[in-house]
Motif scaffolding. Structure first.
Motif, PDB file in Angstrom:
ATOM      1  N   ILE A 170      41.228  41.357  37.811  1.00  8.46           N
ATOM      2  CA  ILE A 170      41.339  41.886  36.453  1.00  8.46           C
ATOM      3  C   ILE A 170      42.824  41.972  36.103  1.00  8.46           C
ATOM      4  O   ILE A 170      43.587  42.646  36.790  1.00  8.46           O
ATOM      5  CB  ILE A 170      40.680  43.277  36.345  1.00  8.46           C
ATOM      6  CG1 ILE A 170      39.189  43.194  36.731  1.00  8.46           C
ATOM      7  CG2 ILE A 170      40.829  43.835  34.936  1.00  8.46           C
ATOM      8  CD1 ILE A 170      38.494  44.538  36.775  1.00  8.46           C
ATOM      9  N   LEU A 171      43.226  41.301  35.044  1.00  9.39           N
ATOM     10  CA  LEU A 171      44.633  41.130  34.744  1.00  9.39           C
ATOM     11  C   LEU A 171      45.370  42.458  34.630  1.00  9.39           C
ATOM     12  O   LEU A 171      46.449  42.633  35.214  1.00  9.39           O
ATOM     13  CB  LEU A 171      44.794  40.329  33.450  1.00  9.39           C
ATOM     14  CG  LEU A 171      46.231  39.962  33.057  1.00  9.39           C
ATOM     15  CD1 LEU A 171      46.873  39.092  34.134  1.00  9.39           C
ATOM     16  CD2 LEU A 171      46.240  39.247  31.706  1.00  9.39           C
ATOM     17  N   ASN A 172      44.827  43.423  33.864  1.00  9.29           N
ATOM     18  CA  ASN A 172      45.568  44.675  33.661  1.00  9.29           C
ATOM     19  C   ASN A 172      45.297  45.701  34.751  1.00  9.29           C
ATOM     20  O   ASN A 172      45.718  46.859  34.648  1.00  9.29           O
ATOM     21  CB  ASN A 172      45.265  45.284  32.285  1.00  9.29           C
ATOM     22  CG  ASN A 172      43.857  45.838  32.193  1.00  9.29           C
ATOM     23  OD1 ASN A 172      42.984  45.531  33.009  1.00  9.29           O
ATOM     24  ND2 ASN A 172      43.616  46.651  31.179  1.00  9.29           N
ATOM     25  N   ALA A 173      44.579  45.283  35.809  1.00 13.55           N
ATOM     26  CA  ALA A 173      44.315  46.183  36.946  1.00 13.55           C
ATOM     27  C   ALA A 173      45.013  45.701  38.208  1.00 13.55           C
ATOM     28  O   ALA A 173      44.635  46.064  39.319  1.00 13.55           O
ATOM     29  CB  ALA A 173      42.810  46.306  37.186  1.00 13.55           C
ATOM     30  N   ARG A 174      46.036  44.855  38.055  1.00 13.08           N
ATOM     31  CA  ARG A 174      46.808  44.376  39.185  1.00 13.08           C
ATOM     32  C   ARG A 174      48.138  45.127  39.245  1.00 13.08           C
ATOM     33  O   ARG A 174      48.660  45.524  38.204  1.00 13.08           O
ATOM     34  CB  ARG A 174      47.094  42.869  39.052  1.00 13.08           C
ATOM     35  CG  ARG A 174      45.872  41.995  38.955  1.00 13.08           C
ATOM     36  CD  ARG A 174      46.300  40.565  38.638  1.00 13.08           C
ATOM     37  NE  ARG A 174      45.156  39.675  38.418  1.00 13.08           N
ATOM     38  CZ  ARG A 174      45.245  38.470  37.886  1.00 13.08           C
ATOM     39  NH1 ARG A 174      46.445  38.002  37.525  1.00 13.08           N
ATOM     40  NH2 ARG A 174      44.176  37.724  37.712  1.00 13.08           N
ATOM     41  N   PRO A 175      48.720  45.297  40.454  1.00  6.51           N
ATOM     42  CA  PRO A 175      48.162  44.929  41.763  1.00  6.51           C
ATOM     43  C   PRO A 175      47.281  46.048  42.321  1.00  6.51           C
ATOM     44  O   PRO A 175      47.367  47.195  41.886  1.00  6.51           O
ATOM     45  CB  PRO A 175      49.428  44.786  42.614  1.00  6.51           C
ATOM     46  CG  PRO A 175      50.339  45.836  42.045  1.00  6.51           C
ATOM     47  CD  PRO A 175      50.079  45.831  40.566  1.00  6.51           C
ATOM     48  N   ALA A 330      36.960  49.299  38.459  1.00  9.23           N
ATOM     49  CA  ALA A 330      38.369  48.988  38.228  1.00  9.23           C
ATOM     50  C   ALA A 330      38.693  48.654  36.776  1.00  9.23           C
ATOM     51  O   ALA A 330      39.864  48.595  36.403  1.00  9.23           O
ATOM     52  CB  ALA A 330      38.801  47.822  39.118  1.00  9.23           C
ATOM     53  N   THR A 331      37.686  48.422  35.931  1.00  5.08           N
ATOM     54  CA  THR A 331      37.932  47.977  34.561  1.00  5.08           C
ATOM     55  C   THR A 331      38.659  49.046  33.761  1.00  5.08           C
ATOM     56  O   THR A 331      38.243  50.206  33.735  1.00  5.08           O
ATOM     57  CB  THR A 331      36.606  47.628  33.861  1.00  5.08           C
ATOM     58  OG1 THR A 331      35.956  46.592  34.583  1.00  5.08           O
ATOM     59  CG2 THR A 331      36.861  47.170  32.431  1.00  5.08           C
ATOM     60  N   ARG A 332      39.743  48.630  33.102  1.00  4.34           N
ATOM     61  CA  ARG A 332      40.548  49.527  32.282  1.00  4.34           C
ATOM     62  C   ARG A 332      40.485  49.060  30.826  1.00  4.34           C
ATOM     63  O   ARG A 332      40.719  47.898  30.538  1.00  4.34           O
ATOM     64  CB  ARG A 332      42.001  49.543  32.753  1.00  4.34           C
ATOM     65  CG  ARG A 332      42.179  49.806  34.226  1.00  4.34           C
ATOM     66  CD  ARG A 332      43.628  49.610  34.646  1.00  4.34           C
ATOM     67  NE  ARG A 332      44.482  50.682  34.148  1.00  4.34           N
ATOM     68  CZ  ARG A 332      45.753  50.530  33.787  1.00  4.34           C
ATOM     69  NH1 ARG A 332      46.302  49.317  33.800  1.00  4.34           N
ATOM     70  NH2 ARG A 332      46.461  51.555  33.373  1.00  4.34           N
ATOM     71  N   HIS A 333      40.194  50.001  29.938  1.00  4.10           N
ATOM     72  CA  HIS A 333      40.183  49.711  28.513  1.00  4.10           C
ATOM     73  C   HIS A 333      41.032  50.773  27.828  1.00  4.10           C
ATOM     74  O   HIS A 333      41.056  51.925  28.258  1.00  4.10           O
ATOM     75  CB  HIS A 333      38.751  49.737  27.976  1.00  4.10           C
ATOM     76  CG  HIS A 333      38.653  49.614  26.488  1.00  4.10           C
ATOM     77  ND1 HIS A 333      39.188  48.560  25.791  1.00  4.10           N
ATOM     78  CD2 HIS A 333      38.079  50.431  25.558  1.00  4.10           C
ATOM     79  CE1 HIS A 333      38.941  48.712  24.500  1.00  4.10           C
ATOM     80  NE2 HIS A 333      38.284  49.840  24.324  1.00  4.10           N
TER      81      HIS A 333
END
Length: 358
Positions: A170-175, A330-333
């Motif tokens: 998930i792009l905005n949940a890295r690293p 892990a999903t962030r919104h």
């Protein structure tokens, strides 16, 4: 353990607990393994005077010793070497005896506590929390569940610990990175329309059904609700969870994959609970968190938990209108703090009395 020793150790721990977040941060990489030493240091004049692990053990540059980035100290002072370090500050020796050797005979080398002195006073009693059950957590020594007076809202003890936040997919949940979460209480279910009404009064145009999760509420609405709740309940301490706390709780073996085929939210608590006893951590409605939308790694010192800083606020958990790919731990919104949508709701947290939040 002997009662005399307990009389000394327990007040140490009570005082250290209050500043544990800052102590762990100040101790740096040493806190990864040497937790007890950090606790001992945390009640010391060493810590209060700004003397940290590096002062005695060196900066340890270039001494990463394994794949977890554990760091090997440059120096391991013992016996006479400890006294030599003490003399860097106490040039005239012990302020009381003038002794310049064998300091560790009287003082713990990290805590600088005289074992023959009376124990420090215990921390003042914290506000009480009403237990909904006689069961107490065997590790934390706190009620495993509490109930919020007048709301019939059950809150579950989340012990805290370390968790790997994020996802490399998930792009905005890295690293992916490890953070420590302090113990807290978290509501077993999403806040319902009936519970919102009990504090805030009726809402024109609100969905019907007192057991449905409250929806169409903004982050700002949630803050107003929590302010009134804290005024009405002795001890207060109610707040939104940080996104780190939320993900820690959601990762507790939750594999329910909730609400993927629904077109509207279902009553709160009708899904499967995770091992902590928390319902609908994935799906049903998106849940507001306290955190500002900031990049990872998660770090409370960067201001992301400020309640007054403008910016987008994080929501977690996915909602009834989302596909399975959105309903992960892990999903962030993120959205504007004043935004009200039919799939935005909340779950409330409560700080452990006497302990710093987050």
């Amino acid at each position: 353990m002997k009662p005399a020793i307990l009389a000394i150790v327990l007040p140490w721990l009570a005082l250290a607990w209050q500043d544990s977040d800052k102590q762990l941060k100040d101790a740096g990489v040493c806190a990864r393994c040497h937790v007890i030493s950090v606790v001992e240091w945390g009640v010391a004049r060493h810590w209060k005077s700004g003397t940290n692990c590096v002062a005695c053990h060196g900066v340890s540059e270039g001494h990463v010793i394994d794949e977890r980035n554990n760091v090997k100290p440059d120096r391991f002072p013992h016996a006479a070497a400890i006294a030599g370090l003490c003399l860097d500050c106490h040039k005239d020796g012990c302020p009381k005896s003038g002794q310049k050797a064998s300091c560790e005979n009287c003082h713990h080398v990290h805590a600088l506590v005289n074992p023959n002195a009376p124990p420090p006073p215990a921390a003042p009693p914290a506000p009480s929390i009403a237990a909904s059950t006689q069961r107490r957590d065997p590790v934390a020594g706190l009620p495993s569940e509490t109930i919020v007076p007048g709301l019939n809202l059950t809150m579950v003890l989340v012990r805290g610990g370390t968790v790997d936040l994020g996802s490399d997919s998930i792009l905005n949940a890295r690293p992916v990175h490890t953070v420590r979460v302090q113990p807290l209480y978290l509501s077993a279910r999403e806040l319902t329309e009936g519970q919102w009404k009990a504090i805030m009064g009726p809402r024109p145009g609100a969905p019907t059904g007192s057991n449905l999760p409250v929806t169409q509420v903004s982050w700002e609405d949630a803050q107003a609700f929590l302010a009134k709740l804290n005024e009405s309940v002795p001890g207060g301490g109610f707040r939104l969870p940080t996104e780190a706390e939320w993900e820690f709780a959601a990762r507790a073996g939750d594999t329910s994959g909730d609400a993927l085929d629904l077109k509207a939210p279902r009553p709160a608590g009708q899904g499967k609970p995770n091992p902590l006893g928390l319902f609908d951590m994935r799906g049903n409605v998106w849940e507001w968190c306290s955190s500002l939308d900031r990049g990872y790694p998660y770090d409370t010192s960067d201001g992301r938990e400020s309640a007054i800083t403008p910016g987008l606020r994080i929501l977690r958990g996915g909602g009834f209108a989302d596909t399975a790919s959105w309903i992960t731990a892990a999903t962030r919104h993120a959205d504007r703090p004043g935004r009200r949508l039919p799939w935005y709701g909340l779950r409330i947290a409560r700080s452990i009395p006497g302990q710093p939040a987050k």
